[in-house]
Motif scaffolding. Structure first.
Motif: not given
Length: 165
Positions: A1-3, A92-101, A103-106
């Protein structure tokens, strides 16, 4: 797993960063939105920030527009809304996708973790919360309707705080 500490991120102002600067702190990561029925949770999140910041804790907000377009603003508009409406002081961080293809890697890592009912997978809605301990292990997941200051969230935070409470 990635840290979680190694995953590249961007601040709300677009600067490259990662969670490595928060290593040693307990983190509550939340996908946030400005035009959601749950948006008042910003108040509880900010109170947690103020209450536990000196004990090695921080809230981290991740704006996302994936749920009914409830975070349509620019980075500047989001930052302005959070600070003037709710007095947000947590990062706060950059607006990003949390689901789907896309999805932000985090969030690809976070969504592998199960909630209290044993369910992992996609973020259900705005204001889903993930708790990360001081060593970077994802230790908890709280669904959107779980209030930030609920006994469940507070006791989990307090159980892992590295400093005095």
């Amino acid at each position: 797993m990635t840290s979680v500490y190694d995953i590249p991120l961007r601040t709300i102002s677009g600067e490259p960063t990662s969670l490595s600067e928060y290593e040693g702190k307990v983190l509550l990561l939340v996908n946030v939105a400005s035009k959601c029925g749950l948006t008042p949770q910003y108040e509880g999140l900010e109170r947690l920030q103020k209450r536990y910041a000196d004990s090695g804790f921080t809230v981290l907000g991740f704006p996302s527009n994936q749920f009914a377009g409830q975070e349509p603003g620019s980075a500047e508009e989001i930052e302005e809304f959070c600070s003037t409406t709710y007095g947000v002081t947590f990062p706060l961080f950059e607006k990003a996708d949390v689901n789907g293809e896309s999805r932000q890697p985090l969030y690809a890592e976070l969504t592998k973790v199960s909630d209290g009912d044993g369910e992992a997978g996609d973020v259900q809605w705005n204001f889903e919360k993930f708790l990360v301990d001081a060593e970077g292990t994802i230790i908890g997941r709280f669904r959107p309707r779980t209030e930030p200051e609920s006994a469940e969230v507070v006791s989990a935070i307090e159980a892992y705080l590295p400093g005095p409470q």
